[in-house]
Design a protein around this motif. Structure first.
Motif, PDB file in Angstrom:
ATOM      1  N   GLN A   1      34.554  -3.100 -20.181  1.00 23.13           N
ATOM      2  CA  GLN A   1      34.708  -1.816 -20.543  1.00 23.13           C
ATOM      3  C   GLN A   1      36.084  -1.112 -19.798  1.00 23.13           C
ATOM      4  O   GLN A   1      36.626  -0.253 -20.391  1.00 23.13           O
ATOM      5  N   TYR A   2      36.405  -1.749 -18.696  1.00 23.09           N
ATOM      6  CA  TYR A   2      37.651  -1.101 -18.049  1.00 23.09           C
ATOM      7  C   TYR A   2      38.620  -1.637 -18.747  1.00 23.09           C
ATOM      8  O   TYR A   2      39.730  -1.016 -19.301  1.00 23.09           O
ATOM      9  N   SER A   3      38.748  -3.002 -19.020  1.00 27.36           N
ATOM     10  CA  SER A   3      39.986  -3.573 -19.365  1.00 27.36           C
ATOM     11  C   SER A   3      39.881  -5.049 -19.583  1.00 27.36           C
ATOM     12  O   SER A   3      39.070  -5.578 -19.136  1.00 27.36           O
ATOM     13  N   PHE A   4      40.656  -5.511 -20.602  1.00 24.98           N
ATOM     14  CA  PHE A   4      40.732  -7.076 -20.873  1.00 24.98           C
ATOM     15  C   PHE A   4      41.054  -7.990 -19.717  1.00 24.98           C
ATOM     16  O   PHE A   4      40.312  -8.940 -19.533  1.00 24.98           O
ATOM     17  N   THR A   5      42.109  -7.395 -18.841  1.00 27.40           N
ATOM     18  CA  THR A   5      42.310  -8.172 -17.882  1.00 27.40           C
ATOM     19  C   THR A   5      41.201  -8.342 -16.719  1.00 27.40           C
ATOM     20  O   THR A   5      40.768  -9.334 -16.237  1.00 27.40           O
TER      21      THR A   5
END
Length: 279
Positions: free
Chosen positions: A218-222
């Motif tokens: 949910q925060y980022s793909f990384t």
């Protein structure tokens, strides 16, 4: 001649009187013994007889009966001797009831071993087991260490290891199950070994893994990719430790700890750097 014959008469009479007195004394001495024997029979007592099944040594302790074959003996814990119904010998007095007793029972039949109550210390103590003549034996696995207790291997008459047991400090016997290629032809043996040697993960483990990875996604793909690979690495490290320790381990600590650390590191340092690069 007349004087000689007269002198011999008193000597014969004196000898006869001595014999009669001696016989009378023996009769008087015999009467109390007879009366004592009759008194014992009336009271129900009897003269102690020697038990043919047990022989006493000089210290009064029971030793091995004559009919028991002791050609195949060896040290074995009392718990295994009890399970395999073995006759045992106790030359060191490990099983005696009183610690400082001068005498103790040195031979126990298999019925006595199975029916008596033993302490945990006695059950894990080694005694001398009497194995069947020409049969198998039991030996301690010196090079194999288990956290649960001391390992012992059961050998058949050909000297092949057939079973392995662990005697715990509580005196209990646990069998060590191994995958055996020789049992491939036995029906159901492979399935049983696969079940006992398989690695099992609970549903709760997957739930925590999924929650951590989903929050990172949910925060980022990384952050998602970092947590995903770190969780798998932690699970692999747990399996390696499981193979080395040989006992059950929790599957969450390593993976969750590394996943949280990497998520925070990615959020604070990696993600801002990625955004700067993509501008």
């Amino acid at each position: 001649n007349n004087s000689t014959g007269a002198s011999s008469m008193p000597s014969r009479a004196f000898a006869d009187s001595i014999k009669k007195a001696a016989a009378h004394t023996e009769v008087e001495q015999g009467e109390p013994r007879q009366r004592h024997t009759r008194a014992l029979s009336r009271t129900g007592s009897s003269v102690p007889r020697r038990d043919s099944s047990r022989v006493l040594d000089t210290e009064g302790s029971t030793v091995v009966p004559d009919g028991v074959d002791t050609s195949n003996t060896g040290p074995v814990p009392l718990a295994l001797a009890r399970m395999y119904k073995l006759d045992i010998m106790d030359p060191k007095g490990i099983l005696k009831k009183r610690l400082f007793a001068a005498t103790w029972q040195r031979y126990y039949s298999n019925d006595e071993v199975r029916n008596r109550e033993w302490t945990a210390k006695q059950l894990r103590s080694e005694v001398i087991g009497i194995f069947p003549r020409g049969g198998g034996t039991i030996a301690k696995a010196e090079e194999q260490k288990y956290d649960a207790g001391v390992a012992y291997i059961v050998y058949n008459r050909s000297g092949e290891a057939v079973r392995k047991f662990v005697v715990t400090p509580e005196g209990k016997v646990m069998q060590v199950l191994q995958r055996d290629a020789d049992n491939a032809g036995v029906s159901g043996s492979d399935d049983d070994n696969d079940k006992n040697n398989s690695v099992k993960l609970g549903i709760g483990d997957f739930v925590f893994y999924s929650v951590l990875v989903s929050k990172a996604a949910q925060y980022s793909f990384t952050a998602f990719s970092t947590c995903f690979f770190v969780v798998l690495s932690g699970l692999a490290a747990t399996l390696v430790i499981l193979a080395l320790k040989g006992k059950a381990l929790p599957a969450l600590p390593i993976s969750i700890f590394l996943g949280v650390i990497c998520f925070l590191w990615t959020k604070e340092f990696v993600q801002p750097w990625v955004r700067e690069v993509l501008r």
